[in-house]
Design a protein around this motif. Structure first.
Motif, PDB file in Angstrom:
ATOM      1  N   GLU A  90       0.824  -1.210   0.000  1.00 12.60           N
ATOM      2  CA  GLU A  90       0.000   0.000   0.000  1.00 12.60           C
ATOM      3  C   GLU A  90       0.858   1.259   0.000  1.00 12.60           C
ATOM      4  O   GLU A  90       0.572   2.224  -0.700  1.00 12.60           O
ATOM      5  N   ARG A  91       1.898   1.227   0.808  1.00 13.95           N
ATOM      6  CA  ARG A  91       2.767   2.404   0.876  1.00 13.95           C
ATOM      7  C   ARG A  91       3.566   2.560  -0.414  1.00 13.95           C
ATOM      8  O   ARG A  91       3.927   3.678  -0.807  1.00 13.95           O
ATOM      9  N   VAL A  93       2.404   1.932  -3.380  1.00 14.13           N
ATOM     10  CA  VAL A  93       1.501   2.595  -4.328  1.00 14.13           C
ATOM     11  C   VAL A  93       1.513   4.103  -4.063  1.00 14.13           C
ATOM     12  O   VAL A  93       1.563   4.917  -4.985  1.00 14.13           O
ATOM     13  N   GLY A 116       5.091  -8.183  -4.665  1.00  7.74           N
ATOM     14  CA  GLY A 116       3.747  -7.658  -4.460  1.00  7.74           C
ATOM     15  C   GLY A 116       3.576  -6.297  -5.109  1.00  7.74           C
ATOM     16  O   GLY A 116       2.551  -6.014  -5.740  1.00  7.74           O
ATOM     17  N   TYR A 119       3.175  -6.492  -8.918  1.00 13.67           N
ATOM     18  CA  TYR A 119       1.811  -6.822  -9.317  1.00 13.67           C
ATOM     19  C   TYR A 119       0.904  -5.607  -9.168  1.00 13.67           C
ATOM     20  O   TYR A 119       0.079  -5.318 -10.026  1.00 13.67           O
ATOM     21  N   ALA A 120       1.059  -4.885  -8.063  1.00 14.32           N
ATOM     22  CA  ALA A 120       0.162  -3.763  -7.801  1.00 14.32           C
ATOM     23  C   ALA A 120       0.389  -2.615  -8.787  1.00 14.32           C
ATOM     24  O   ALA A 120      -0.545  -1.896  -9.128  1.00 14.32           O
ATOM     25  N   GLU A 123      -0.638  -2.472 -13.667  1.00 11.65           N
ATOM     26  CA  GLU A 123      -1.648  -1.791 -14.474  1.00 11.65           C
ATOM     27  C   GLU A 123      -1.445  -0.270 -14.457  1.00 11.65           C
ATOM     28  O   GLU A 123      -1.589   0.403 -15.474  1.00 11.65           O
ATOM     29  N   ARG A 139       6.696 -10.286 -11.867  1.00  9.29           N
ATOM     30  CA  ARG A 139       5.923 -11.182 -12.738  1.00  9.29           C
ATOM     31  C   ARG A 139       6.837 -11.867 -13.721  1.00  9.29           C
ATOM     32  O   ARG A 139       7.454 -11.229 -14.567  1.00  9.29           O
ATOM     33  N   HIS A 191       4.078 -17.921   0.233  1.00  8.29           N
ATOM     34  CA  HIS A 191       3.937 -16.525  -0.141  1.00  8.29           C
ATOM     35  C   HIS A 191       3.907 -16.549  -1.669  1.00  8.29           C
ATOM     36  O   HIS A 191       4.500 -17.449  -2.262  1.00  8.29           O
ATOM     37  N   PRO A 192       3.216 -15.622  -2.324  1.00  8.50           N
ATOM     38  CA  PRO A 192       3.148 -15.691  -3.792  1.00  8.50           C
ATOM     39  C   PRO A 192       4.515 -15.889  -4.440  1.00  8.50           C
ATOM     40  O   PRO A 192       4.661 -16.677  -5.374  1.00  8.50           O
ATOM     41  N   GLU A 196       5.507 -19.598  -6.611  1.00  9.45           N
ATOM     42  CA  GLU A 196       5.426 -19.367  -8.045  1.00  9.45           C
ATOM     43  C   GLU A 196       6.159 -20.426  -8.874  1.00  9.45           C
ATOM     44  O   GLU A 196       5.792 -20.694 -10.009  1.00  9.45           O
TER      45      GLU A 196
END
Lengths: 451, 355
Positions: A90-91, A93, A116, A119-120, A123, A139, A191-192, A196
């Protein structure tokens, strides 16, 4: 009375500080056309600070080197601002939005610094036309640049790393034929990022006839006793250490306890820094990890950083960490970032560039062995080139071993099983394109030949 | 003086039972709405919208949800993050598996699925109370993390177990820019706030408060504990589900099973404790305190030092100041920021002639 005194003292100090700062700001004013801004998103606080501070330190030091030694890149001064997000998506972003419009045309390239965050921001960066350079993380399927025009896992990605590890194991075992019947444990963080690579190992196991067991380590992975009991039962030939932060160190201690040979633990590159092995002490000796760059201070470019940057007291890290794993990773990434900038400048002129122009520089990237030699970075990174449908380029991986005091490189560049991972990448990217409603680029698109 | 309601006569029962009986409150609300709908989109930067307002609004909805359960109905829950996760994953699956489903239906469906989970998780509340219930709801937290980390079905089979939210469009209008997302979230904030405010003023809200104050007495006067407690869980989880879906779709745009961990549940709990239990305004104040204040402190520290100091120092200044402020506010007003506002209103009423 005392209270009044204190108040006036504090306000006086604040006034002086503000005045001092405005003077400094006035001195630094320069032509915005001749400045390229780089946002440095990273983590200097929180549980993963060693990684974040080291990589960002290497990056900023390399930019400082270019500024001090060459006056920037082709006369364009490099500027940057730090934003500490503490590994909290969040931070990150917020940091991204805070910094994306700084500089003449805004920031051109972001290092997201965590899977993370990658991914965020995927887009957002695509929409804002900002390049995301997620070297060795993020990714994996962004390798297909037709679907991900602005994301670059340059050099190598997780799936190729895993398959390169297997090729290395095959070398140790004396050929791919000897893999049959071997047992490998994939000890991975739940964890993602950790899970993976499971499909890659499954595919490799089916192809070469070895047996793979996936053991998830619950986040944050400080206690792994029960897992190592299981490992003792399985009696594997190799253990893959795919953790992050403190969970990287724990397996080394546990392996020492049950007497599992450390040189049969192959770590991911995020488990292969000094910070990961030193706390394990003697237990870490012999431990092998993958890496996509060389380690150590004995490279001309690192020596020049010592001389020009730390000699002028402009370093961004404690000098003792210069040449460490994370530091060199930052320098390697910075070299790619700056060479892409040169590339884009050659096309669009030596001025401040936008993210779109910078992207062209990344997509038409070609780093030759001669150029690396010229930069004084031979061995730090392999020669590689990127194009529209391949935003990764090399995929090659080296291996290093901890001898108790330092990492030493024990292999040359090892290629992954491209033919196996490539198909998985295309499938995954196609799924993403379908979900997001993206038409993959084709033909001559955005200045690149997309076939 | 400034805040005096003398002269505002109520001549009908309807006027007396209005949602904002005091005219100043109504004006304040209208001003806030005008700022949110007109001024912010016209003048706010993208950093302002994405960095501060979007997370603030989404966490406010989540806080309203928990405040209904904990502040109004008195059921302590540590599983709020789980319901947000259920909302986010349900919205993803609804949107991807039923491509023709309208966006609003996706969000409301996500809320309803979360509400159903809330009822299941809340059923022990009929037997256990207080801290024991908190521990029981904690199970939901760990269970949801495990489910979304283990079964690829929920993420559409992605190897990394991460979901990327699909494209959104509302009545044919694509929701792409940050401002579009802002309006969508703002719409949900307005609707959910109105809903919550009216729910707590209605019969069911009074039943919740009766159960909170003394559940045996409430039962004696004819309030059914089963229905009351479970409805509080359902409504609370519905709000949480919507907040989780908005968090995934409009804010981060990608979610994995670590996004809604125990810390998220605690974060929402802190919001309502600092903001004020049993107050809708408190949810907004608490969310602002937890979400916006650290970023403001960070930016302020950055500007004051001119960016010349090490970033970990700035982060540490942020953490220390933030921690200090939490302690300060809890000492000055243990009932939360909303109670501070009520006290301030009382004072304003008498100003400038306090007695």
């Amino acid at each position: 009375m005392i209270r009044k005194l204190l108040v006036s003292l504090v306000s006086g100090l604040m006034l002086t500080a503000t005045a001092g700062m405005s003077v400094m700001a006035a001195e630094e004013k320069s032509d915005p056309n001749k400045e390229q801004f780089f946002p440095v998103l990273s983590y200097w606080s929180g549980p993963f600070a060693p990684g974040g501070s080291g990589i960002a330190g290497g990056w900023m030091d390399y930019m400082a080197l270019l500024n001090i030694r060459d006056g920037g890149v082709n006369g364009v001064k490099l500027t940057w601002e730090k934003c500490d997000f503490g590994y909290v998506t969040e931070r990150a972003v917020e940091c991204y939005e805070r910094l994306k419009n700084k500089g003449k045309h805004g920031a051109a390239v972001f290092w997201p610094m965590s899977t993370g965050t990658t991914y965020a921001l995927m887009e957002r960066a695509h929409k804002d036309k900002k390049v995301l350079l997620h070297m060795g993380y993020g990714r994996t399927d962004a390798t297909d640049g037709r679907v991900f025009p602005y994301a670059f896992p340059a050099m190598t990605n997780y799936w190729n790393q895993s398959s390169a590890k297997l090729r290395y194991i095959a070398q140790l075992e004396g050929g791919e034929g000897n893999l049959k019947g071997k047992k490998i444990v994939n000890l991975h963080l739940k964890h993602p990022y950790g899970i993976e690579t499971i499909p890659v190992w499954d595919k490799l196991a089916a192809r070469f006839g070895f047996e793979v067991t996936h053991l998830p380590v619950p986040w944050p992975g400080i206690d792994q006793k029960s897992l190592w009991l299981q490992i003792r039962k399985i009696k594997p030939d190799y253990v893959i250490n795919r953790n992050w932060g403190v969970s990287c160190t724990v397996p080394l201690r546990e392996a020492a306890r049950i007497g599992f040979p450390r040189d049969h633990i192959i770590g991911v590159w995020w488990c292969g820094s000094e910070e990961d092995v030193i706390p394990a002490g003697k237990s870490a000796k012999g431990y092998i990890t993958a890496t996509f760059h060389a380690t150590g201070p004995d490279f001309p470019v690192i020596q020049e950083i010592f001389e020009h940057v730390y000699g002028n007291m402009k370093g961004n890290l404690s000098a003792a960490r210069v040449g460490s794993v994370y530091y060199n990773r930052g320098v390697a990434g910075a070299i790619v970032t700056m060479e892409a900038l040169r590339n884009a400048q050659a096309k669009f002129g030596n001025v401040a560039l936008s993210g779109e122009q910078y992207r062209w520089g990344m997509e038409n990237f070609n780093l030759t062995a001669e150029r690396i030699e010229e930069l004084g970075a031979t061995g730090i990174l392999p020669p590689f080139s990127m194009k529209c449908d391949d935003h990764e380029g090399s995929g090659q991986v080296r291996f290093q071993q901890w001898d108790g005091t330092k990492w030493s490189m024990i292999s040359d560049w090892i290629a992954p099983y491209h033919e196996l991972t490539r198909k998985m990448i295309l499938d995954s990217a196609a799924k993403y394109a379908k979900e997001k409603g993206i038409t993959p680029r084709s033909g001559d698109s955005m200045g690149s030949d997309c076939g | 003086m400034l805040y005096r309601e003398s002269g505002q006569f109520k001549t009908s029962y309807k006027a007396d039972m209005a949602i904002f009986p005091i005219r100043q409150d109504l004006w304040g609300l209208i001003t806030t709405l005008i700022v949110a709908v007109v001024i912010v989109p016209l003048f706010a930067s993208e950093h302002m919208i994405v960095g501060y307002l979007l997370p603030f609004m989404i966490w406010s909805i989540a806080a309203i949800g928990l405040n209904i359960l904990t502040g109004y109905a008195g059921q302590l829950s540590l599983g709020h993050g789980a319901f947000m996760a259920v909302g986010a994953y349900s919205a993803y699956n609804l949107a991807v598996r039923i491509p023709d489903l309208p966006l609003l239906a996706v969000f409301i469906g996500a809320g309803l699925i979360a509400a159903a989970c809330g009822v299941v998780v809340g059923s022990p509340s009929l037997r256990i109370k207080g801290f024991y219930l908190a521990v029981a709801t904690l199970a939901a937290q760990f269970f949801s993390e495990w489910v979304f980390a283990t079964f690829p079905w929920f993420v559409g089979g992605a190897a990394s177990m991460v979901i990327d939210t699909p494209k959104m469009s509302l009545f044919g209008y694509p929701i792409e820019s940050n401002l579009d997302n802002y309006f969508l979230v703002l719409g949900f904030v307005i609707v959910t706030t109105l809903l919550a405010k009216n729910l707590v003023r209605s019969e069911i809200g009074r039943a919740w408060m009766a159960v909170r104050d003394m559940d045996v007495a409430a039962e004696v006067i004819g309030i059914r504990p089963l229905y009351t407690k479970l409805s509080a869980f359902a409504v609370s989880s519905f709000f949480a589900g919507i907040a989780g879906a908005l968090y995934a779709f409009c804010y981060v745009k990608s979610v994995d099973f670590t996004a809604f961990d125990l810390f998220v549940s605690l974060k929402v709990l802190f919001m309502i404790i600092i903001g004020g239990m049993g107050s809708i305004l408190g949810c907004f104040l608490g969310a602002a305190f937890i979400v916006i204040l650290p970023i403001l402190l960070n930016v302020a520290a950055h500007h004051l030092t001119g960016g010349n100091v090490s970033p970990e120092l700035i982060t540490n200044i942020e953490h220390m100041t933030f921690g200090g402020l939490i302690v300060y506010f809890l000492i000055v007003e243990p009932h939360g920021l909303a109670r501070m506002w009520t006290t301030a209103k009382e004072k304003l009423r008498l100003w400038p002639f306090p007695h």
